[in-house]
Design a protein around this motif. Structure first.
Motif, short mmCIF file in Angstrom:
data_model
loop_
_atom_site.label_atom_id
_atom_site.label_comp_id
_atom_site.label_asym_id
_atom_site.label_seq_id
_atom_site.Cartn_x
_atom_site.Cartn_y
_atom_site.Cartn_z
N ASP A 22 -33.97 17.55 0.50
CA ASP A 22 -33.35 16.68 1.50
C ASP A 22 -31.88 17.07 1.66
O ASP A 22 -31.12 17.09 0.69
CB ASP A 22 -33.49 15.23 1.05
N ILE A 23 -31.47 17.36 2.89
CA ILE A 23 -30.08 17.76 3.13
C ILE A 23 -29.11 16.63 2.79
O ILE A 23 -28.04 16.87 2.22
CB ILE A 23 -29.90 18.21 4.60
N SER A 24 -29.45 15.41 3.12
CA SER A 24 -28.56 14.28 2.86
C SER A 24 -28.28 14.13 1.37
O SER A 24 -27.15 13.83 0.95
CB SER A 24 -29.15 12.98 3.42
N PHE A 25 -29.29 14.36 0.54
CA PHE A 25 -29.11 14.29 -0.92
C PHE A 25 -28.11 15.36 -1.37
O PHE A 25 -27.22 15.08 -2.19
CB PHE A 25 -30.45 14.48 -1.62
N VAL A 75 -36.54 24.90 12.80
CA VAL A 75 -36.23 24.91 14.23
C VAL A 75 -36.58 23.53 14.80
O VAL A 75 -37.71 23.07 14.70
CB VAL A 75 -37.04 25.99 14.97
N VAL A 76 -35.57 22.88 15.37
CA VAL A 76 -35.78 21.54 15.90
C VAL A 76 -35.78 21.52 17.44
O VAL A 76 -36.06 20.49 18.05
CB VAL A 76 -34.72 20.56 15.37
N GLY A 77 -35.45 22.66 18.04
CA GLY A 77 -35.45 22.69 19.50
C GLY A 77 -34.92 24.00 20.03
O GLY A 77 -34.48 24.88 19.27
N LEU A 78 -34.97 24.15 21.33
CA LEU A 78 -34.47 25.34 22.01
C LEU A 78 -33.59 24.93 23.18
O LEU A 78 -33.89 23.96 23.88
CB LEU A 78 -35.62 26.21 22.52
N ILE A 79 -32.49 25.64 23.37
CA ILE A 79 -31.68 25.50 24.58
C ILE A 79 -31.66 26.87 25.22
O ILE A 79 -30.96 27.78 24.78
CB ILE A 79 -30.25 25.02 24.27
N GLY A 80 -32.47 27.03 26.26
CA GLY A 80 -32.71 28.36 26.81
C GLY A 80 -33.51 29.15 25.79
O GLY A 80 -34.59 28.75 25.38
N THR A 81 -32.95 30.27 25.36
CA THR A 81 -33.58 31.04 24.28
C THR A 81 -32.84 30.86 22.96
O THR A 81 -33.16 31.54 21.98
CB THR A 81 -33.60 32.53 24.65
N THR A 82 -31.86 29.96 22.94
CA THR A 82 -31.07 29.72 21.73
C THR A 82 -31.79 28.72 20.83
O THR A 82 -32.12 27.61 21.25
CB THR A 82 -29.68 29.19 22.08
N VAL A 83 -32.02 29.13 19.60
CA VAL A 83 -32.73 28.30 18.64
C VAL A 83 -31.77 27.28 18.02
O VAL A 83 -30.66 27.64 17.60
CB VAL A 83 -33.36 29.16 17.53
N ILE A 84 -32.17 26.01 17.98
CA ILE A 84 -31.38 24.96 17.35
C ILE A 84 -32.01 24.64 16.00
O ILE A 84 -33.18 24.24 15.93
CB ILE A 84 -31.33 23.69 18.22
N LEU A 85 -31.24 24.84 14.92
CA LEU A 85 -31.74 24.60 13.57
C LEU A 85 -31.34 23.21 13.10
O LEU A 85 -30.40 22.59 13.61
CB LEU A 85 -31.19 25.65 12.61
N ASN A 86 -32.04 22.72 12.06
CA ASN A 86 -31.75 21.40 11.52
C ASN A 86 -30.35 21.29 10.94
O ASN A 86 -29.72 20.23 10.98
CB ASN A 86 -32.78 21.01 10.46
N VAL A 87 -29.81 22.42 10.43
CA VAL A 87 -28.46 22.37 9.86
C VAL A 87 -27.43 22.09 10.95
O VAL A 87 -26.39 21.47 10.70
CB VAL A 87 -28.14 23.69 9.12
N PHE A 88 -27.72 22.51 12.20
CA PHE A 88 -26.80 22.22 13.31
C PHE A 88 -26.74 20.72 13.57
O PHE A 88 -25.68 20.15 13.82
CB PHE A 88 -27.27 22.96 14.56
N LEU A 89 -27.90 20.07 13.50
CA LEU A 89 -27.95 18.63 13.75
C LEU A 89 -27.32 17.83 12.62
O LEU A 89 -27.03 16.64 12.78
CB LEU A 89 -29.41 18.19 13.95
N TRP A 90 -27.11 18.48 11.46
CA TRP A 90 -26.46 17.81 10.35
C TRP A 90 -24.96 18.05 10.33
O TRP A 90 -24.18 17.15 10.01
CB TRP A 90 -27.07 18.27 9.03
N LEU A 121 -22.74 22.55 3.31
CA LEU A 121 -23.24 22.95 4.63
C LEU A 121 -23.18 24.47 4.81
O LEU A 121 -24.09 25.07 5.39
CB LEU A 121 -22.42 22.26 5.72
N TRP A 122 -22.12 25.08 4.31
CA TRP A 122 -22.00 26.53 4.41
C TRP A 122 -23.12 27.23 3.63
O TRP A 122 -23.70 28.21 4.10
CB TRP A 122 -20.64 26.97 3.88
N ALA A 123 -23.42 26.73 2.43
CA ALA A 123 -24.48 27.33 1.62
C ALA A 123 -25.83 27.19 2.30
O ALA A 123 -26.65 28.12 2.28
CB ALA A 123 -24.51 26.69 0.24
N ILE A 124 -26.09 26.04 2.91
CA ILE A 124 -27.36 25.82 3.60
C ILE A 124 -27.49 26.76 4.80
O ILE A 124 -28.55 27.30 5.08
CB ILE A 124 -27.49 24.35 4.05
#
Length: 311
Positions: A60-63, A132-147, A210-213
């Motif tokens: 869990d990232i929050s942990f 991968v939690v989503g795409l914007i165009g062909t750009t992959v959005i990862l869960n770490v971005f949402l955190w 966050l950097w390590a993840i």
């Protein structure tokens, strides 16, 4: 063209939010404690390794972020009590404290190396999957971005509310403004500095996690990031929180978007990326030594040494 540009901008925002968290802790020690703490790099490294070790218990990232905040805050507090406060009580000058921060950083770095080398953790990623939690165009959005971005926003907001709306925050501003007057009025300066170190360490730890993840953890991860962190702080005016936030994102954009443009347009290799934060520091000191101070928020904590702190 749109796809690579969008990807570069999103990556810049991601890195900028992490740089902001790294830099805010350094800004806090500069503003309240009046110390450019070079051992701040090792606090980032410790946060990265806390994320690695916490992932052995939970993915869990929050942990990982909460544990990194707590442990790194305690390490920063211990460094203050064991090294910086005794030196200050003996009348050490600023130059002595800066040299002590270099020495402390080296000690912490090689302690981490002595542990990481035999255990095979010289370069390791946490066992936290990047999904991968989503795409914007062909750009992959990862869960770490949402955190990363929400975490940076929440911590910055909480820090702002602490400094502007609470009694402790008012005392921190008083200490930053005039430490002698704060002591005369009955403020426990030692307690305020303890709180400042806890907050600075916690912010650095979250950024390191966050950097390590996102990338990996190594004994030098904080040291390699320190130049960019100082660039953000210098650009922000050394002790301006609002300036540091802007500086963190500007450095993130410069190291990613600007480098992408230079690489595609002029063939500049990405190995020259470290030149950018160095150039930012030189240009700011030559052209506008006060950085972005005065161009942003007017709510600030004034400090004579080295300058001022803004909220």
């Amino acid at each position: 063209m749109f796809d690579w540009l969008l990807g570069s901008v999103l990556r810049s925002i991601l890195i900028g939010s992490i740089y902001t968290l790294m830099a805010l802790g350094l800004t806090l020690t500069l503003g309240v404690v009046r110390l450019p703490n070079f051992a701040h790099a090792e606090l980032i490294t410790i946060g990265a390794y806390v994320a690695v070790l916490s992932s052995l218990i939970s993915s869990d990232i929050s942990f990982a972020l909460i544990l990194a905040f707590v442990i790194t805050a305690l390490v920063a507090f211990s460094c203050h009590r064991v090294v910086y406060r005794p030196l200050s009580n003996r009348g050490a000058t600023m130059y002595t404290l800066v040299l002590a921060s270099f020495a402390l950083g080296l000690v912490l770095r090689y302690i981490i190396l002595l542990w990481a080398s035999p255990t095979g953790y010289l370069q390791v990623r946490p066992l936290i999957p990047q999904q991968v939690v989503g795409l914007i165009g062909t750009t992959v959005i990862l869960n770490v971005f949402l955190w990363s971005l929400p975490t940076a926003f929440i911590l910055v907001l909480l820090l702002h509310l602490l400094l502007s709306r609470t009694k402790i925050g008012k005392m921190m501003r008083s200490v930053a403004n005039n430490i002698t007057l704060a002591q005369i009025t009955g403020i426990n300066v030692g307690k305020i500095q303890d709180i400042s170190w806890l907050l600075a360490g916690g912010l650095a730890g979250v950024a390191g996690a966050l950097w390590a993840i996102l990338y990996y953890a190594s004994p030098y991860v904080g040291w390699f990031a320190l130049l960019s962190v100082f660039a953000a702080v210098v650009l922000g005016g050394l002790t301006s929180f609002s300036g540091t936030i802007a500086g963190g994102f500007i450095v993130g954009l410069s190291e990613n978007l600007v480098m992408d443009v230079l690489n595609r347009s002029f063939g500049v290799e990405f190995t020259y990326k470290p030149v950018i934060p160095f150039a930012i520091i030189i240009l700011v000191l030559l052209v506008r030594p006060k950085g972005l101070v005065g161009l942003l928020s007017k709510t600030r904590i004034v400090s004579r040494v080295p300058s001022r702190v803004e909220v």
